[in-house]
Design an enzyme around this catalytic site. Structure first.
Site, PDB file in Angstrom:
ATOM      1  CB  THR A 197      -1.078  -0.357   1.179  1.00  0.00           C
ATOM      2  OG1 THR A 197      -1.450  -1.438   0.714  1.00  0.00           O
ATOM      3  CG2 THR A 197      -1.150   1.357   1.650  1.00  0.00           C
ATOM      4  NE  ARG A 225     -10.441  -5.379   3.196  1.00  0.00           N
ATOM      5  CZ  ARG A 225      -9.108  -4.579   3.660  1.00  0.00           C
ATOM      6  NH1 ARG A 225      -8.433  -3.693   3.000  1.00  0.00           N
ATOM      7  NH2 ARG A 225      -8.278  -4.735   4.595  1.00  0.00           N
ATOM      8  N   GLY A 227     -10.967  -1.806   3.124  1.00  0.00           N
ATOM      9  CA  GLY A 227      -9.877  -1.216   4.219  1.00  0.00           C
ATOM     10  C   GLY A 227      -9.940  -0.278   4.768  1.00  0.00           C
ATOM     11  CB  THR A 248       0.610   0.617   5.536  1.00  0.00           C
ATOM     12  OG1 THR A 248       0.804  -0.477   4.732  1.00  0.00           O
ATOM     13  CG2 THR A 248       2.113   0.567   6.194  1.00  0.00           C
ATOM     14  N   GLY A 249      -1.248  -1.638   6.455  1.00  0.00           N
ATOM     15  CA  GLY A 249      -1.278  -3.153   7.613  1.00  0.00           C
ATOM     16  C   GLY A 249      -2.720  -3.153   7.309  1.00  0.00           C
ATOM     17  CB  VAL A 250      -4.547  -6.205   9.410  1.00  0.00           C
ATOM     18  CG1 VAL A 250      -5.399  -6.985   9.933  1.00  0.00           C
ATOM     19  CG2 VAL A 250      -2.897  -7.146   9.838  1.00  0.00           C
ATOM     20  N   GLY A 251      -6.319  -3.221   7.781  1.00  0.00           N
ATOM     21  CA  GLY A 251      -6.475  -2.388   7.661  1.00  0.00           C
ATOM     22  C   GLY A 251      -8.014  -2.761   8.608  1.00  0.00           C
TER      23      GLY A 251
HETATM   24  N1  ASP Z   1      -4.821  -1.002   4.648  1.00  0.00           N
HETATM   25  C1  ASP Z   1      -4.358  -2.035   4.095  1.00  0.00           C
HETATM   26  C2  ASP Z   1      -6.041  -2.550   4.038  1.00  0.00           C
HETATM   27  O1  ASP Z   1      -6.509  -3.188   4.491  1.00  0.00           O
HETATM   28  C3  ASP Z   1      -3.771  -3.237   3.507  1.00  0.00           C
HETATM   29  C4  ASP Z   1      -1.949  -2.169   3.549  1.00  0.00           C
HETATM   30  O2  ASP Z   1      -1.127  -1.620   4.318  1.00  0.00           O
HETATM   31  O3  ASP Z   1      -1.110  -3.239   3.351  1.00  0.00           O
HETATM   32  O4  ASP Z   1      -6.963  -2.448   2.674  1.00  0.00           O
END
Ligand code: ASP
Length: 476
Positions: A197, A225, A227, A248-251
């Site tokens: 991301t 879905r 995020g 950035t990460g687990v949305g």
């Molecule tokens: N945060 C993003 C999402 O969950 C994914 C990511 O940042 O890698 O869509």
């Protein structure tokens, strides 16, 4: 009399240095030379040392190219908003990142893209979610902000809006191109589903902040879905009074914890520095392995942290800084108190729980010294089984403890100012600590002091004092 007063005071516990709350950002800007600052990310996730060379250098080059665009724009007097858009466009066009062209695919093998942008000057914002034909989602997000009265458009309506604005559209196959170092098949990214991301935060030389984030989301996500990246307050936030943030990460975790807004709120309401606010979120709110953040404060401080093995990121500022990285030392967290000149606690250690408790105590003292008993009480377990012992008397329950404070300390003059020292931490188990310390209280008419023992337990809402025993040094 003194004894009675101090008994109550002791509950206060501990604090050494208190950060001053965020002040007028305009003042911060005019106090020093004109300055700008920018940070970017290209996603948090797996360990870059396990990537092949091609993938590592493609990522580095992409970051450097994007950061150069942002730096040149800001150095030339451009706006934070323009810099954020231009930087993210460049990464959306680069298939090394999970945004625009390189977006990961849904379970059904399609790209569904999300993006948002926010203007810290006005809190204006725009976002799109689940789009399938837009080449540069960040620019359409900006058009949602400037050309509609809405904040978030999703699905076919968002694609149709983009078409009406004459932005470049692409065949959905455009997103299925291969990118350096990995294939683009929907089965390719199972090991590393949250990666690539892109985001950008910037402060321009006029003192305005902006933030933006763009993504293909998570690999093999369910169609539909959405995020955190297009959710203002979760993956993106900017407010000139505090900071600009991109995550950035687990949305899903970023949405649950309103992460981006929380950083700003902690600066504004708890008076934390940007670094303290980010450290708290990354170490206490988000579990290890969840993701990362890039932020810039209204006075140009850049903070980047991740609790994943890596985060592609970069930073530049008017002082000549220009750097990109795939992993930050210690995840970007301050190593010690020396490294973080304004961490609000003394004797900072690497124990995240201990640090959390120190901050809680610090904020509690801060609240007391601001005359705010309600905020001071936030550190206590809101339960009938809370016990507060002093001078041989037991007060039971959160309500009774608060009432006692209110009665004995009706105003700020009565509350005086408290300081804490000599904290000793003893971990009792994973979810419990005993903390010993020394308190001193200064008021116009008298100085008081003594010792306290606190028992903290981890509650669903965080660490809380479940027992407080206080004593006075020299009772008269
Ligand atoms: N945060 C993003 C999402 O969950 C994914 C990511 O940042 O890698 O869509």
């Amino acid at each position: 009399m003194i004894r009675t007063i101090s008994v109550v005071m002791v509950v206060l516990m501990v604090s050494t240095c208190i950060e001053s709350p965020t002040t007028n950002p305009a003042h911060a800007q005019t106090a020093g030379p004109t300055r700008w600052a920018i940070a970017i990310h290209g996603g948090a996730g797996g360990d870059p040392s396990k990537w092949n060379d091609e993938k590592r250098s493609a990522r580095r080059e992409g970051l450097e190219a994007a950061l150069t665009i942002g730096r040149d724009l800001l150095a030339g007097g451009g706006s934070a908003l323009d810099a954020v858009e231009a930087v993210i466009r460049s990464m959306e066009d680069n298939a090394s990142f999970n945004a625009g062209r390189g977006a990961v695919l849904t379970k059904e093998g399609n790209a569904e893209l999300d993006a948002s942008i926010m203007d810290g000057r006005t809190r204006a914002c725009g976002a799109i979610a689940g789009v399938t034909t837009i080449k540069n989602p960040i620019s359409t997000a900006r058009l949602v902000m400037t050309e509609t009265k809405h904040v978030l458009l999703a699905g076919p309506g968002a694609d149709a809006f983009a078409a009406s604005q004459n932005v470049p559209l692409v065949d959905p196959k455009y997103f299925l191109s291969r990118r350096p170092g990995r294939s683009n098949s929907s089965t390719d990214t199972g090991q590393d589903p949250h990666f690539g991301t892109v985001g950008c935060v910037a402060l321009d030389s006029a003192g305005n902040l902006a933030a933006g984030t763009s993504t293909g989301g998570t690999a093999k996500k369910l169609p539909g879905r959405v995020g955190d990246s297009p959710i203002v307050g979760a993956g993106t936030f900017a407010d000139n009074a505090s900071c600009a943030v991109s995550g950035t990460g687990v949305g899903e975790e970023y949405i649950r914890n309103a992460v981006a807004y929380d950083i700003s709120a902690q600066m504004l309401y708890a008076g934390l520095s940007l670094e303290s606010a980010v450290t708290e979120v990354m170490t206490e709110r988000l579990k290890p392995g969840i993701g990362g953040l890039i932020c810039v404060s209204h006075d140009g401080q850049i903070v980047m942290q991740h609790n994943t093995p890596g985060m592609s990121c970069g930073a530049a500022d008017s002082g000549g800084r220009f750097e990109t990285q795939l992993v930050l030392d210690n995840g970007g967290r301050p190593e010690s108190n020396d490294a973080a000149d304004d961490l609000p606690v003394a004797g900072h250690t690497d124990d995240a729980d201990e640090t959390a408790i120190r901050r809680l105590i610090d904020r509690q003292a801060d609240a007391w010294n601001a005359g705010d008993i309600d905020r001071f009480m936030d550190a206590y377990w809101k339960n009938e089984r809370l016990t507060f012992v002093s001078g041989g008397n037991v007060t039971r329950g959160w309500d009774s403890t608060r009432d006692r404070y209110r009665q004995r300390y009706p105003d700020q003059e009565a509350m005086g100012s408290v300081a804490f020292s000599d904290l000793e931490f003893l971990r009792l188990d994973d979810d419990a600590f005993q903390v010993l310390g020394v308190w001193t209280l200064k008021r116009d008419d008298e100085d008081l002091g003594g010792r306290f023992t606190l028992v903290f337990r981890r509650q669903p809402e965080g660490w809380r004092i479940v027992h407080d025993h206080t004593s006075v040094q020299n009772p008269q």
